[in-house]
Every structure is written in C-alpha cells, then in structure tokens.
Write a protein that holds these residues in place. Structure first.
Motif, PDB file in Angstrom:
ATOM      1  N   ASP A   8       0.805  -1.225   0.000  1.00 36.49           N
ATOM      2  CA  ASP A   8       0.000   0.000   0.000  1.00 36.49           C
ATOM      3  C   ASP A   8       0.836   1.272   0.000  1.00 36.49           C
ATOM      4  OD1 ASP A   8       1.032   0.021   2.571  1.00 36.49           O
ATOM      5  OD2 ASP A   8      -0.911   0.321   3.559  1.00 36.49           O
ATOM      6  N   TRP A   9       2.149   1.180  -0.293  1.00 39.98           N
ATOM      7  CA  TRP A   9       2.995   2.359  -0.141  1.00 39.98           C
ATOM      8  C   TRP A   9       2.604   3.492  -1.098  1.00 39.98           C
ATOM      9  CZ3 TRP A   9       5.718   4.650  -4.006  1.00 39.98           C
ATOM     10  CH2 TRP A   9       6.077   3.884  -5.119  1.00 39.98           C
ATOM     11  N   LEU A  10       2.158   3.164  -2.326  1.00 36.17           N
ATOM     12  CA  LEU A  10       1.811   4.214  -3.274  1.00 36.17           C
ATOM     13  C   LEU A  10       0.551   4.952  -2.831  1.00 36.17           C
ATOM     14  CD1 LEU A  10       2.359   5.713  -5.880  1.00 36.17           C
ATOM     15  CD2 LEU A  10       1.153   3.920  -7.127  1.00 36.17           C
ATOM     16  N   VAL A  11      -0.438   4.206  -2.361  1.00 37.48           N
ATOM     17  CA  VAL A  11      -1.665   4.823  -1.853  1.00 37.48           C
ATOM     18  C   VAL A  11      -1.351   5.727  -0.668  1.00 37.48           C
ATOM     19  CG1 VAL A  11      -3.850   4.340  -0.684  1.00 37.48           C
ATOM     20  CG2 VAL A  11      -3.206   3.025  -2.704  1.00 37.48           C
ATOM     21  N   ARG A  12      -0.515   5.240   0.245  1.00 40.54           N
ATOM     22  CA  ARG A  12      -0.154   6.051   1.417  1.00 40.54           C
ATOM     23  C   ARG A  12       0.664   7.265   1.000  1.00 40.54           C
ATOM     24  NH1 ARG A  12      -3.091   2.336   3.167  1.00 40.54           N
ATOM     25  NH2 ARG A  12      -4.528   3.930   2.429  1.00 40.54           N
TER      26      ARG A  12
END
Length: 277
Positions: A8-12
C-alpha cells in the motif's frame, strides 16, 4: 480479488502528500492520481487488472489494491474499454470513499449493466454520473471540462481538461489526432498532457485468437501531432508500458518533438512516478 505487487505504499504516498500546487502520480497503463493543495484527490482511468492473457498480458506491476484507497473525491473514466472501466479496480474505491464516478454513457453502461457495480459492491446509483463533451463540473478545488477524443476503437470516448490555480492537466484517454485539438489548445492553457503511446504489434484477435496487426495507441508522429495541436508545455506519454507486444520506448519522442514549438518538454515517467504542476 486484486493483489498488489507493491503493498500500500503508493496509496499512502498519495494520501500523505501535501502538494504546493498539484501532484500527479502515474500508476501505469493510462491511470493517474491527481491531488491538489487543498487535498482534493481524483483518480483517472485506474486499472489494476491483469488483462486477458495471452491476448492482453500485463507487463507492469499492480501498484496498489483499490480496497486500500481511503481518500478519493472522484474517479473519472475516458471510455468503455476494460482497462479504463473495470469494476474490481474502481468500484472498491467508490465503496470505500463515497467518491463520484464520472463517465460517458457507454462507460456507465458497463458499470450499471455489464458489471452491476451497485449489486456487486457497496456503490449507489447516485455515485454514477454521466458526462458528455462540452460539459463542465467541479470536484473540490478542480474544475473539469469534458472534451472530445478521437478513438476509433471506442464507442464513446472523451478527454478531460483538469484546471487548477496551479496549472492545467489534459488526459486524452486513448485518443489519436483530431482537428478539434487545435480548438482545445486555443481554449485552454495546458501545462501537462497525458497521451497514449505504443507500438504496432500482432495481437490475437478477440474472436478468432489469430494474430492480427494491431494499432491501439498513437505512434511517434501521432502523439507529437496531438501535443503540438494542444500546445501543451509538457507531454507525458502513457500506456506504452502495459501490454505485451505493444510496448514502446518513450525516449525516442525527443527526436520527433525536436522541431516543434510544442511540447516544450517531455515528462518520461514510469509506474509510481510523481510529477507536479
């Protein structure tokens, strides 16, 4: 169920960003996330599926799981093709955030009839809004104009001009050149234009599965023709990374753009990259 290769790093990264003007993340294919200084967040053509191998085979990672998206004000679709309107990719975003889905009629038909988003996901019919060329609507700090697109492979494509105090972003979907882009270029001061680019390849026919010469996106000359007519300051080639057999090298566009007044600069981005207005 969609599984992200990246967690989920891109969303965060999107949710934690505080851009001074407008930040735009490219998430492969023709998908973008646009976030303004006041926090308004818009997803355009997000597609997280794998295609239909061996006819269409995804060549890039799945950058996020749509169920991880917690902040979104709108999802825009340019046309009805699967990699632009896709329930598993887009409906969970609407369900999680209450965002509105804006799309032309044939795209809404996919959501309402073919994929039954309101039955399969926690999406209401009020979240599905039809748009057409010539219309303008506001999403938070953005003003969005629905413009013409020329995609002979689609039944009703549109493009979007996304205006903000910090600059203007044009998303052409899978459009190819059209005489109308000279008018669009005169009417708007486009800072950044995203246009689909790819090779011509032999892709299995949808019915017969026999290899067929296929041109779905602009070639080197067509994409510069579009950018020159739009008079955009910066050109961001998209879609070149997605399908096996149709991938291309966007760095060659430096040569094709060299003698034109526009675009003044190329933005060569890879999946996960951010650019700013």
């Amino acid at each position: 169920m969609i599984h992200s290769d990246w967690g989920d790093w891109l969303v965060r990264d999107v949710e934690n960003a505080n851009p001074a003007g407008v930040a735009i993340w490219y998430h492969g294919c023709n998908g973008f996330v646009v976030k303004g200084s006041a926090g308004t967040t818009i997803y355009i053509d997000p597609y997280l599926g794998l295609g239909d191998p061996p006819r269409t085979t995804r060549m890039i990672p799945v950058p996020f799981d749509p169920t991880d998206v917690e902040e979104a004000d709108a999802v825009l679709a340019t046309h009805e093709h699967t990699d632009h309107v896709d329930g598993p990719s887009q409906a969970p975003i609407l369900a999680n955030t209450g965002a509105t889905f804006y799309a032309p009629d044939d795209s809404l038909a996919v959501a309402r009839e073919d994929e039954a988003w309101t039955d399969e996901w926690d999406v209401t019919d009020e979240q599905l809004t039809e748009v057409a060329e010539g219309e303008t609507f506001d999403v938070g700090e953005f003003t969005i104009h629905v413009e013409i697109a020329h995609d002979p492979d689609a039944t009703h494509p549109v493009s979007y001009v996304v205006e903000h105090d910090a600059g203007t972003f044009f998303h052409g979907g899978d459009t190819k050149p059209t005489d109308e882009f000279e008018r669009v270029g005169d009417e708007y001061d486009i800072d950044l234009a995203a246009l689909a680019f790819g090779a011509v390849g032999r892709i299995p026919d949808k019915q017969t599965r026999e290899p067929k010469r296929t041109r779905w996106y602009n070639d080197e000359n067509q994409i510069i023709e579009c950018a020159a007519a739009l008079e955009c300051e910066r050109l961001l080639p998209s879609h070149w990374d997605m399908w096996k057999g149709l991938t291309a090298d966007p760095t060659v566009l430096h040569h094709h753009a060299a003698s034109f007044d526009h675009p003044r600069r190329l933005e060569i981005t890879e999946i996960g990259d951010r650019v700013d207005l």
